[in-house]
Design an enzyme around this catalytic site. Sequence first.
Site, PDB file in Angstrom:
ATOM      1  N   ILE A   1      -0.602   4.424  -1.162  1.00 64.44           N
ATOM      2  CA  ILE A   1       0.602   4.995  -0.489  1.00 64.44           C
ATOM      3  C   ILE A   1       1.874   4.120  -0.498  1.00 64.44           C
ATOM      4  O   ILE A   1       2.852   4.354  -1.303  1.00 64.44           O
ATOM      5  CB  ILE A   1       0.341   5.292   1.085  1.00 64.44           C
ATOM      6  CG1 ILE A   1      -0.861   6.338   1.079  1.00 64.44           C
ATOM      7  CG2 ILE A   1       1.449   5.902   1.731  1.00 64.44           C
ATOM      8  CD1 ILE A   1      -1.606   6.747   2.457  1.00 64.44           C
ATOM      9  N   CYS A   2       1.573   2.940   0.429  1.00 60.10           N
ATOM     10  CA  CYS A   2       2.877   2.116   0.441  1.00 60.10           C
ATOM     11  C   CYS A   2       3.332   1.179  -0.770  1.00 60.10           C
ATOM     12  O   CYS A   2       4.220   0.529  -0.592  1.00 60.10           O
ATOM     13  CB  CYS A   2       2.657   1.161   1.711  1.00 60.10           C
ATOM     14  SG  CYS A   2       2.471   2.417   3.373  1.00 60.10           S
TER      15      CYS A   2
END
Length: 215
Positions: A118-119
């Site tokens: 995700i990040c």
Amino acid sequence: MTFRNGLASLLRPEDSVLVLIDHQPYQLANLNSHDPHAVVNNSTALAKAARAFGVPTILTSVIADRGGLIFPQITDVFPGQEVIDRTFINTWEDRKVVDAVKATGRKQLIIAGLWTEICVAMPVIQALGEGWDVTVITDASGGTSVEAHEVAIQRMIAAGANMMTWLALASEWQRDWARTEHAGELTEVLKQHAAGSGIAYLWEQQLLNTPVPRA
């Protein structure tokens, strides 16, 4: 796919900028792709290597009031430095982070963070599309599962990202042991964080300083 090869493709400290993303307690609590102790160790080693080579390092968190502050092992490496706290999940949509990176004038963008899928993946893929030379430090990152981490790596490779570990990166920055300017600082990082390699170095120093017994 454009292949990354040739001497010019290797990372250089004078051209590198490091972004450390969301090394926070909430993310660590659901880290299942790696040993959490290893990720804290490796991300700290990465931060210290960047400091040793004078590589500008951007620290960023997401909603720290709820997710917790960045690991003190990292912030202690850069005392007094502002941590850019975001609401964007995708770091590269936060203008403060992007402007801080651009202000360095560097184009070799190095990213590590939690979680990989995700990040890390989102800013890497966006930055690649904007023409940045992006490297992900896989062992200073981690995901919610082994599958999530590995699929994210495959996705980023397909988008054109370069993958490395922190020790490989530090070695590439050093490049030549005749370059003594940062060798001592790098050796300290290896002693503290490179486990077997660091211990082997200390053992080597012990042996070199131990007189040979006389017959």
